[in-house]
Structure formats: C-alpha cells, structure tokens
Write a protein that holds these residues in place. Structure first.
Motif, PDB file in Angstrom:
ATOM      1  N   GLU A  16       0.829  -1.209   0.000  1.00  0.00           N
ATOM      2  CA  GLU A  16       0.000   0.000   0.000  1.00  0.00           C
ATOM      3  C   GLU A  16       0.862   1.258   0.000  1.00  0.00           C
ATOM      4  N   LEU A  17       1.957   1.233   0.751  1.00  0.00           N
ATOM      5  CA  LEU A  17       2.839   2.395   0.772  1.00  0.00           C
ATOM      6  C   LEU A  17       3.384   2.715  -0.616  1.00  0.00           C
ATOM      7  N   VAL A  18       3.772   1.673  -1.345  1.00  0.00           N
ATOM      8  CA  VAL A  18       4.407   1.894  -2.648  1.00  0.00           C
ATOM      9  C   VAL A  18       3.375   2.081  -3.749  1.00  0.00           C
ATOM     10  N   SER A  19       2.413   1.153  -3.841  1.00  0.00           N
ATOM     11  CA  SER A  19       1.491   1.157  -4.984  1.00  0.00           C
ATOM     12  C   SER A  19       0.441   2.251  -4.900  1.00  0.00           C
ATOM     13  N   PHE A  20       0.122   2.727  -3.696  1.00  0.00           N
ATOM     14  CA  PHE A  20      -0.887   3.778  -3.574  1.00  0.00           C
ATOM     15  C   PHE A  20      -0.253   5.117  -3.200  1.00  0.00           C
ATOM     16  N   TYR A  21       0.291   5.225  -2.002  1.00  0.00           N
ATOM     17  CA  TYR A  21       0.763   6.525  -1.506  1.00  0.00           C
ATOM     18  C   TYR A  21       1.931   7.073  -2.321  1.00  0.00           C
ATOM     19  N   LEU A  22       2.963   6.271  -2.506  1.00  0.00           N
ATOM     20  CA  LEU A  22       4.117   6.757  -3.260  1.00  0.00           C
ATOM     21  C   LEU A  22       3.768   6.947  -4.732  1.00  0.00           C
ATOM     22  N   HIS A  23       2.952   6.059  -5.272  1.00  0.00           N
ATOM     23  CA  HIS A  23       2.549   6.164  -6.678  1.00  0.00           C
ATOM     24  C   HIS A  23       1.836   7.487  -6.942  1.00  0.00           C
ATOM     25  N   TYR A  24       0.832   7.823  -6.123  1.00  0.00           N
ATOM     26  CA  TYR A  24       0.082   9.053  -6.350  1.00  0.00           C
ATOM     27  C   TYR A  24       0.914  10.289  -6.049  1.00  0.00           C
ATOM     28  N   LYS A  25       1.856  10.185  -5.120  1.00  0.00           N
ATOM     29  CA  LYS A  25       2.735  11.324  -4.852  1.00  0.00           C
ATOM     30  C   LYS A  25       3.621  11.607  -6.054  1.00  0.00           C
ATOM     31  N   LEU A  26       4.109  10.574  -6.684  1.00  0.00           N
ATOM     32  CA  LEU A  26       4.966  10.749  -7.853  1.00  0.00           C
ATOM     33  C   LEU A  26       4.181  11.273  -9.048  1.00  0.00           C
ATOM     34  N   GLU A  27       2.933  10.834  -9.187  1.00  0.00           N
ATOM     35  CA  GLU A  27       2.110  11.290 -10.308  1.00  0.00           C
ATOM     36  C   GLU A  27       1.710  12.751 -10.138  1.00  0.00           C
ATOM     37  N   GLY A  28       1.388  13.150  -8.895  1.00  0.00           N
ATOM     38  CA  GLY A  28       1.074  14.536  -8.609  1.00  0.00           C
ATOM     39  C   GLY A  28      -0.149  15.081  -9.302  1.00  0.00           C
ATOM     40  N   ARG A  29      -1.125  14.235  -9.576  1.00  0.00           N
ATOM     41  CA  ARG A  29      -2.314  14.679 -10.321  1.00  0.00           C
ATOM     42  C   ARG A  29      -3.552  14.816  -9.453  1.00  0.00           C
ATOM     43  N   ARG A  30      -3.419  14.503  -8.177  1.00  0.00           N
ATOM     44  CA  ARG A  30      -4.584  14.526  -7.284  1.00  0.00           C
ATOM     45  C   ARG A  30      -4.314  15.485  -6.128  1.00  0.00           C
ATOM     46  N   ASN A  31      -4.657  16.747  -6.297  1.00  0.00           N
ATOM     47  CA  ASN A  31      -4.419  17.725  -5.234  1.00  0.00           C
ATOM     48  C   ASN A  31      -5.257  17.429  -3.999  1.00  0.00           C
ATOM     49  N   ASP A  32      -6.501  16.953  -4.217  1.00  0.00           N
ATOM     50  CA  ASP A  32      -7.354  16.623  -3.075  1.00  0.00           C
ATOM     51  C   ASP A  32      -6.753  15.485  -2.262  1.00  0.00           C
ATOM     52  N   LEU A  33      -6.248  14.459  -2.970  1.00  0.00           N
ATOM     53  CA  LEU A  33      -5.626  13.326  -2.289  1.00  0.00           C
ATOM     54  C   LEU A  33      -4.308  13.751  -1.646  1.00  0.00           C
ATOM     55  N   ASP A  34      -3.606  14.676  -2.281  1.00  0.00           N
ATOM     56  CA  ASP A  34      -2.326  15.140  -1.740  1.00  0.00           C
ATOM     57  C   ASP A  34      -2.516  15.811  -0.389  1.00  0.00           C
ATOM     58  N   ARG A  35      -3.604  16.547  -0.223  1.00  0.00           N
ATOM     59  CA  ARG A  35      -3.867  17.200   1.058  1.00  0.00           C
ATOM     60  C   ARG A  35      -4.163  16.174   2.151  1.00  0.00           C
ATOM     61  N   ILE A  36      -4.917  15.142   1.793  1.00  0.00           N
ATOM     62  CA  ILE A  36      -5.234  14.099   2.778  1.00  0.00           C
ATOM     63  C   ILE A  36      -3.977  13.311   3.146  1.00  0.00           C
ATOM     64  N   MET A  37      -3.165  12.972   2.140  1.00  0.00           N
ATOM     65  CA  MET A  37      -1.944  12.222   2.412  1.00  0.00           C
ATOM     66  C   MET A  37      -0.996  13.011   3.301  1.00  0.00           C
ATOM     67  N   GLY A  38      -1.027  14.342   3.183  1.00  0.00           N
ATOM     68  CA  GLY A  38      -0.162  15.168   3.994  1.00  0.00           C
ATOM     69  C   GLY A  38      -0.442  15.047   5.482  1.00  0.00           C
ATOM     70  N   ARG A  39      -1.623  14.548   5.838  1.00  0.00           N
ATOM     71  CA  ARG A  39      -1.969  14.386   7.255  1.00  0.00           C
ATOM     72  C   ARG A  39      -1.363  13.110   7.853  1.00  0.00           C
ATOM     73  N   VAL A  40      -0.919  12.216   6.996  1.00  0.00           N
ATOM     74  CA  VAL A  40      -0.278  10.993   7.497  1.00  0.00           C
ATOM     75  C   VAL A  40       1.159  10.862   7.009  1.00  0.00           C
ATOM     76  N   ILE A  41       1.455  11.402   5.820  1.00  0.00           N
ATOM     77  CA  ILE A  41       2.811  11.304   5.269  1.00  0.00           C
ATOM     78  C   ILE A  41       3.212  12.679   4.741  1.00  0.00           C
ATOM     79  N   PRO A  42       3.738  13.542   5.585  1.00  0.00           N
ATOM     80  CA  PRO A  42       4.166  14.860   5.109  1.00  0.00           C
ATOM     81  C   PRO A  42       5.479  14.780   4.336  1.00  0.00           C
TER      82      PRO A  42
END
Length: 255
Positions: A16-42
């Motif tokens: 989950e860390l690699v395929s979801f969180y790191l994947h979407y962080k690298l893609e950078g296309r989901r600003n809404d998801l980026d804000r939520i992820m920042g609450r657990v993985i800044p």
C-alpha cells in the motif's frame, strides 16, 4: 486525531505504501488526495532532523503512534548523480543489509518497488554509536519498467517514502501476554515455593509422608509414579502454591 474514532491507527502494508501513496505522490495529479496524504505522510527532508525530533513533525494523524511516515524529496546532489547525504546534526543514517524488493499481492505477483533498511548512529563515522532508531526507505519502480520481468528494474528518484521507528523488544501495546523470560522466572519461583511447601507438609504430617513413600504404595500401581499426583504437581508449578497465580498482573512491567 480528534476527528477519528478511538483505536484508529495508520498501519499500511508495504504494498500500500508503494502502490498507492508513493505512486500518487509521484504522479502529482490529485491535489485533493495530496492534502489528505499530507496528514499521514508529510514531505520532510528527514536528514535535516535528528530521529527523535521526527515524531513532532509527523502527520497529525500519526501523532502519538510508534512509527512515522515521510515523503523525502530527492536531494540536489542526487539529481546531479552524486550520493545522498544522510548526515544529521547529531549522527548519521547507515544502510544495513542488502536492498530488497516490494512485491504486489495476488497470483501475478511482481516487483513494484525497492526497499532499503537503515540504522541511525550517533556521532561521526567510523566511531558512531548504534541506536535503536531504524528506517525503511521505499522507492517505486519506473512505470515503463513495471510491465517488464526485469529482476532489477529502474527506480523513480523524485520522491522516496520512509518509515521511521524504534527497534523494540516488547510486544505491541494491546498484546499483554507476559514475555517468555518472565514466565520462565516465575515458573522457577513457583517450583521453589512448591518444593518448600512439600517439605513443610512432610514435616507436619510424618505419618502421611511414610505412607506415600512406603513400598506398598509405590508398587501398588505397577509403576513408579501416580499420574494424578504428577498432574497436581504440574498444576502447582504453573499456578503456584494454594492455586495462587505466579504473577500479580498489576505488578508486571509490560513495556
């Protein structure tokens, strides 16, 4: 954590860390998801901080936990082809063991990322003192290489994801079973108390002791022991004298 239900923990798998969180962080296309992820993985350059300072700057949904997650941006020297600088003000992170892979689950399991484990040392190499702080660093593989069967696919370098924690020898907080060492000590203490009680009983009741040790008693069953007595003795070893537990639960130090 005020808006989360009691018992909530951020406890992702490596996949989950690699395929979801790191994947979407690298893609950078989901600003809404980026804000939520920042609450657990800044996003934090953790090499600017000593490990014991990291819990205070972790995501607010991980405050009070025992492991902390961060996105680490690539250093400039890495972008120019150099090695990363893992020095902090009080020590350094040192890689241990061989790099490994993170695999997807399911029938068609494949490599989805790389993993490296590091240990924190206080002081400066080569005279640093090893601490209990550890880190797992994860990197995702390049999307173009994801469909290949390469045993060593290239990794994305823009961001890595790390899990920081302290090595511990205790059980998790909700698993309150006593440790094996504690059980062994208490069992030995219980046996000693049982032997002492048996000696006292024989001293106070010599006639009963004579009957139990007489030849008629020992040979009547055709063997050299009474199974029921053996069971009682074993039970006393486990529970202590007079069926009292071997430990007082309130006195045990679980952590």
């Amino acid at each position: 954590m005020e808006d989360m239900p009691p018992g909530f923990r951020f406890f992702p798998t490596e996949e989950e860390l690699v395929s979801f969180y790191l994947h979407y962080k690298l893609e950078g296309r989901r600003n809404d998801l980026d804000r939520i992820m920042g609450r657990v993985i800044p996003v934090v350059d953790i090499y600017d901080h000593n490990p014991w300072d990291l819990p205070q700057i972790s995501g607010d949904l991980c405050q009070g936990d025992h492991e902390w997650f961060f996105f680490i941006p690539r250093q400039e020297r890495e972008a120019r082809g150099g090695r990363p600088n893992r020095l902090t003000t009080s020590g350094y992170w040192k890689a241990t063991g061989s790099p490994g892979h993170v695999y997807s689950s399911g029938k068609n399991s494949r490599i989805i990322g790389g993993k490296r484990t590091m240990v924190y040392y206080e002081g400066r190499a080569p005279h640093g003192r090893k601490t209990e702080w550890k880190m797992n660093e994860y990197k995702a593989i390049d999307a173009e290489a994801a469909s290949s069967n390469s045993s060593n696919p290239p990794l994305r370098q823009e961001f890595s994801l790390c899990r920081v924690y302290m090595k511990t020898k205790c059980l998790r907080a909700f698993d309150r079973r006593p440790s094996a060492a504690l059980i062994g000590r208490e069992a030995a203490s219980g046996r000693a108390r049982g032997d002492e009680a048996a000696k006292t009983s024989r001293h106070q009741n010599p006639q009963m002791a004579d009957r139990t040790s007489s030849p008629e008693s020992s040979s009547s069953s055709g063997d050299h022991g009474n199974p029921s007595q053996t069971g009682e003795s074993s039970s006393n070893w486990e529970m202590g004298v007079d069926n009292q537990p071997l430990w007082e639960w309130e006195q045990l130090n679980w952590f």
